[in-house]
Motif scaffolding. Structure first.
Motif, PDB file in Angstrom:
ATOM      1  N   GLN A  63      -0.312   3.866  -2.599  1.00  8.82           N
ATOM      2  CA  GLN A  63      -1.521   4.619  -2.245  1.00  8.82           C
ATOM      3  C   GLN A  63      -1.191   5.729  -1.239  1.00  8.82           C
ATOM      4  O   GLN A  63      -1.663   6.849  -1.368  1.00  8.82           O
ATOM      5  CB  GLN A  63      -2.577   3.669  -1.662  1.00  8.82           C
ATOM      6  CG  GLN A  63      -3.868   4.390  -1.284  1.00  8.82           C
ATOM      7  CD  GLN A  63      -4.972   3.444  -0.815  1.00  8.82           C
ATOM      8  OE1 GLN A  63      -4.866   2.229  -0.962  1.00  8.82           O
ATOM      9  NE2 GLN A  63      -6.026   3.999  -0.257  1.00  8.82           N
ATOM     10  N   ARG A  84       0.800  -1.228   0.000  1.00  9.82           N
ATOM     11  CA  ARG A  84       0.000   0.000   0.000  1.00  9.82           C
ATOM     12  C   ARG A  84       0.840   1.290   0.000  1.00  9.82           C
ATOM     13  O   ARG A  84       0.293   2.387   0.146  1.00  9.82           O
ATOM     14  CB  ARG A  84      -0.939   0.016   1.223  1.00  9.82           C
ATOM     15  CG  ARG A  84      -2.328   0.534   0.885  1.00  9.82           C
ATOM     16  CD  ARG A  84      -3.206   0.511   2.124  1.00  9.82           C
ATOM     17  NE  ARG A  84      -4.051  -0.659   2.160  1.00  9.82           N
ATOM     18  CZ  ARG A  84      -5.261  -0.724   1.619  1.00  9.82           C
ATOM     19  NH1 ARG A  84      -5.760   0.298   0.999  1.00  9.82           N
ATOM     20  NH2 ARG A  84      -5.971  -1.820   1.680  1.00  9.82           N
ATOM     21  N   MET A 126      -5.305  -0.475  -8.262  1.00  9.15           N
ATOM     22  CA  MET A 126      -6.078   0.155  -9.341  1.00  9.15           C
ATOM     23  C   MET A 126      -5.541   1.558  -9.591  1.00  9.15           C
ATOM     24  O   MET A 126      -5.237   2.291  -8.648  1.00  9.15           O
ATOM     25  CB  MET A 126      -7.562   0.196  -8.982  1.00  9.15           C
ATOM     26  CG  MET A 126      -8.176  -1.199  -8.895  1.00  9.15           C
ATOM     27  SD  MET A 126      -9.943  -1.154  -8.518  1.00  9.15           S
ATOM     28  CE  MET A 126     -10.597  -0.674 -10.101  1.00  9.15           C
ATOM     29  N   ILE A 127      -5.451   1.922 -10.871  1.00 10.83           N
ATOM     30  CA  ILE A 127      -4.870   3.211 -11.264  1.00 10.83           C
ATOM     31  C   ILE A 127      -5.931   4.040 -11.976  1.00 10.83           C
ATOM     32  O   ILE A 127      -6.684   3.511 -12.795  1.00 10.83           O
ATOM     33  CB  ILE A 127      -3.649   2.963 -12.173  1.00 10.83           C
ATOM     34  CG1 ILE A 127      -2.536   2.302 -11.341  1.00 10.83           C
ATOM     35  CG2 ILE A 127      -3.141   4.263 -12.793  1.00 10.83           C
ATOM     36  CD1 ILE A 127      -1.576   1.490 -12.132  1.00 10.83           C
ATOM     37  N   PHE A 128      -5.984   5.345 -11.639  1.00 12.30           N
ATOM     38  CA  PHE A 128      -6.940   6.266 -12.268  1.00 12.30           C
ATOM     39  C   PHE A 128      -6.173   7.334 -13.044  1.00 12.30           C
ATOM     40  O   PHE A 128      -5.782   8.352 -12.479  1.00 12.30           O
ATOM     41  CB  PHE A 128      -7.850   6.883 -11.195  1.00 12.30           C
ATOM     42  CG  PHE A 128      -8.590   5.831 -10.435  1.00 12.30           C
ATOM     43  CD1 PHE A 128      -9.761   5.294 -10.944  1.00 12.30           C
ATOM     44  CD2 PHE A 128      -8.071   5.313  -9.268  1.00 12.30           C
ATOM     45  CE1 PHE A 128     -10.422   4.273 -10.278  1.00 12.30           C
ATOM     46  CE2 PHE A 128      -8.718   4.289  -8.589  1.00 12.30           C
ATOM     47  CZ  PHE A 128      -9.891   3.773  -9.099  1.00 12.30           C
ATOM     48  N   ILE A 165      -4.825   3.242  -5.953  1.00 13.13           N
ATOM     49  CA  ILE A 165      -5.297   2.682  -4.690  1.00 13.13           C
ATOM     50  C   ILE A 165      -5.136   1.167  -4.698  1.00 13.13           C
ATOM     51  O   ILE A 165      -5.053   0.530  -5.754  1.00 13.13           O
ATOM     52  CB  ILE A 165      -6.786   3.007  -4.423  1.00 13.13           C
ATOM     53  CG1 ILE A 165      -7.660   2.442  -5.539  1.00 13.13           C
ATOM     54  CG2 ILE A 165      -7.052   4.482  -4.221  1.00 13.13           C
ATOM     55  CD1 ILE A 165      -8.985   1.974  -5.019  1.00 13.13           C
ATOM     56  N   GLN A 166      -5.072   0.643  -3.492  1.00 15.86           N
ATOM     57  CA  GLN A 166      -5.090  -0.794  -3.350  1.00 15.86           C
ATOM     58  C   GLN A 166      -6.499  -1.171  -2.930  1.00 15.86           C
ATOM     59  O   GLN A 166      -7.032  -0.643  -1.957  1.00 15.86           O
ATOM     60  CB  GLN A 166      -4.082  -1.217  -2.284  1.00 15.86           C
ATOM     61  CG  GLN A 166      -3.988  -2.712  -2.134  1.00 15.86           C
ATOM     62  CD  GLN A 166      -2.924  -3.087  -1.124  1.00 15.86           C
ATOM     63  OE1 GLN A 166      -1.885  -2.427  -1.020  1.00 15.86           O
ATOM     64  NE2 GLN A 166      -3.192  -4.124  -0.363  1.00 15.86           N
ATOM     65  N   ALA A 167      -7.116  -2.054  -3.691  1.00 14.42           N
ATOM     66  CA  ALA A 167      -8.428  -2.566  -3.315  1.00 14.42           C
ATOM     67  C   ALA A 167      -8.243  -4.059  -3.093  1.00 14.42           C
ATOM     68  O   ALA A 167      -8.104  -4.823  -4.045  1.00 14.42           O
ATOM     69  CB  ALA A 167      -9.448  -2.294  -4.416  1.00 14.42           C
ATOM     70  N   LYS A 168      -8.156  -4.432  -1.825  1.00 16.13           N
ATOM     71  CA  LYS A 168      -7.885  -5.823  -1.453  1.00 16.13           C
ATOM     72  C   LYS A 168      -6.607  -6.313  -2.102  1.00 16.13           C
ATOM     73  O   LYS A 168      -5.540  -5.811  -1.840  1.00 16.13           O
ATOM     74  CB  LYS A 168      -9.074  -6.696  -1.821  1.00 16.13           C
ATOM     75  CG  LYS A 168     -10.316  -6.366  -0.993  1.00 16.13           C
ATOM     76  CD  LYS A 168     -10.775  -7.620  -0.332  1.00 16.13           C
ATOM     77  CE  LYS A 168     -11.728  -7.328   0.787  1.00 16.13           C
ATOM     78  NZ  LYS A 168     -12.719  -8.379   0.890  1.00 16.13           N
ATOM     79  N   ASN A 177      -4.567  10.683  -4.976  1.00 16.82           N
ATOM     80  CA  ASN A 177      -5.414   9.496  -4.869  1.00 16.82           C
ATOM     81  C   ASN A 177      -5.673   8.854  -6.233  1.00 16.82           C
ATOM     82  O   ASN A 177      -6.770   8.411  -6.521  1.00 16.82           O
ATOM     83  CB  ASN A 177      -6.736   9.832  -4.175  1.00 16.82           C
ATOM     84  CG  ASN A 177      -6.525  10.253  -2.732  1.00 16.82           C
ATOM     85  OD1 ASN A 177      -5.582   9.811  -2.083  1.00 16.82           O
ATOM     86  ND2 ASN A 177      -7.381  11.118  -2.224  1.00 16.82           N
ATOM     87  N   GLN A 191      -5.580  -6.134  -5.235  1.00 13.35           N
ATOM     88  CA  GLN A 191      -5.105  -5.538  -6.485  1.00 13.35           C
ATOM     89  C   GLN A 191      -4.875  -4.042  -6.373  1.00 13.35           C
ATOM     90  O   GLN A 191      -5.401  -3.387  -5.483  1.00 13.35           O
ATOM     91  CB  GLN A 191      -6.051  -5.869  -7.647  1.00 13.35           C
ATOM     92  CG  GLN A 191      -7.461  -5.401  -7.447  1.00 13.35           C
ATOM     93  CD  GLN A 191      -8.282  -5.721  -8.699  1.00 13.35           C
ATOM     94  OE1 GLN A 191      -8.064  -5.140  -9.755  1.00 13.35           O
ATOM     95  NE2 GLN A 191      -9.201  -6.655  -8.571  1.00 13.35           N
TER      96      GLN A 191
END
Lengths: 111, 298
Positions: free
Chosen positions: B88, B85, B104-106, B97-100, B94, B102
């Motif tokens: 993140q 993490r 994710m990139i924005f 982020i780490q979602a569980k 922001n 994986q």
């Protein structure tokens, strides 16, 4: 199953916050045990950018299955929630208790 | 045989045309001033309103060069990632982020700062180019026109503007006059467009909205320590409040462009006005005199 409702305060009588990413708290209801707790989202609520995805990440970390909110998450947050398989119900208003009852009665819209 | 006199150092070489309010005449003034000056000296006009560049509508030139422009965004490599993490935590925007299990990139939120990739303990993020827009270069006689155009759907204008200015720095000698048609408003894109300018022309209109947004633009230019002055467009409309404000704050008004139906008609037909409406040619002369821009042809 754990249900998170976006709220301005904590507890059953807290007013629902119609916003997802910038909600101060999420009241969490475990519908098998009836237990109620909350997630503190104040750090994300005041973020300059990207409140949505960070809030969604926090929701995922708390093993939430369903999110109940007012207006619904924006595109970035929705992408995280969908990827994590978290259901989203929108159109909630009033108190947390009211929102939970509306959800149980099937009055909220699945997004 | 004509010879161009160029005056070095002591004159402004990069002039940004900005405004607070949109639709006050940035593009109108930029293209006409550039074309007028190009009769006397070589000039570069850059359209930095990358979300909706429209200077090109008034200039029919020959396309000299065109290149795609990209910005760098992180890409996740799952194998070495330990889901710590760190990325993140390190992202100020922001955008990652780490979602569980994986990451994710924005890309729309990413400011290409490299913090996530450089500070990743496992080297599980690499920066990769993502196309964001197109830079085009046209020639119209003595005028070189650079258009920076952001792709539809891209949300961030600033990196495209920064690359366009970088292109100007690398491709033109510092003794060629440059006019920058800037985006409206007072947020990041405008600041990026004007920050390397020697002088800023703030064009406004004598209306309550014009005044309101002018005061915001003036505050922005003061914070940036920019040399600036005001041009009032559509003069005779509205009221005297813009003039009173400028007088009170000791802001020079370079010239007033009269509200004129003929200008609107020509402009809406995609035509240049500098050589067709006398009072406007005179207003351009005022700007050139104010900025001491040489137009002497020997």
């Amino acid at each position: 199953m754990k249900i998170a409702i976006s709220a301005q305060e904590t507890g059953w009588n807290a007013p629902v916050d119609p916003r997802f990413g910038r909600a101060q708290y999420f009241v969490v209801i475990d519908d098998t045990t009836g237990e109620i707790s909350y997630i503190d989202n104040r750090a994300n609520a005041n973020a300059g950018h990207g409140a949505g995805p960070n809030t969604a990440s926090l929701i995922a970390d708390n093993d939430i299955n369903v999110v109940i909110t007012g207006n619904g998450p924006g595109g970035n947050a929705a992408r995280v929630l969908a990827t994590m398989g978290i259901g989203v119900f929108v159109g909630a208003s009033g108190t947390v208790r009211q929102a939970y009852e509306d959800y149980k009665a099937g009055k909220l819209m699945r997004q | 045989m004509t010879q161009y006199q160029t005056q070095l150092k002591e004159q402004f070489m990069r002039i940004a045309v900005a405004s607070g309010k949109g639709g006050t005449g940035k593009t109108f003034l930029s293209v006409n001033l550039a074309k007028y000056l190009s009769q006397f000296r070589p000039i570069v006009l850059a359209d930095l309103d990358v979300e909706e560049p429209n200077s090109g509508l008034f200039l029919k030139g020959e396309l000299i060069a065109q290149e795609d422009r990209a910005r760098m965004i992180p890409q996740w490599i799952p194998e070495p990632c330990t889901l710590c993490r760190e990325c993140q935590y390190n992202c100020n925007f922001n955008a990652i982020i780490q979602a569980k299990n994986q990451i994710m990139i924005f890309p729309q939120l990413c400011h290409s700062c490299y913090a996530c990739a450089d500070l990743c303990p496992e080297n599980a993020l690499r920066m990769v180019p993502q196309k964001m827009g197109v830079l085009s270069r046209y020639r119209i006689d003595n005028l070189c026109f650079i258009e920076a155009r952001l792709n539809i759907g891209e949300e961030m204008a600033t990196p495209m503007i920064a690359q366009a200015i970088d292109y100007l720095d690398k491709n033109f000698s510092p003794d060629i006059l440059q006019i920058l048609d800037s985006p409206p408003g007072t947020s990041c894109p405008v600041i990026e467009a004007v920050k390397k300018a020697d002088f800023v022309i703030l064009i406004t209109e004598p209306t309550p909205f014009g005044l309101h947004d002018l005061t915001l633009a003036v505050d922005t230019m003061k914070k940036l320590h920019k040399d600036f002055a005001v041009v009032i467009n559509r003069y005779n409309l509205g009221n005297k409040d813009v003039e009173d404000y400028c007088a009170e704050d000791n802001i020079p008004i370079i010239t007033r462009i009269a509200n004129d139906r003929r200008i609107a008609e020509l402009y809406s037909a995609g035509q240049l006005v500098y050589d067709k409406v006398d009072h406007f040619s005179k207003a351009l002369g005022d700007i050139i005199d104010f900025l001491s821009l040489k137009t002497t042809v020997k």
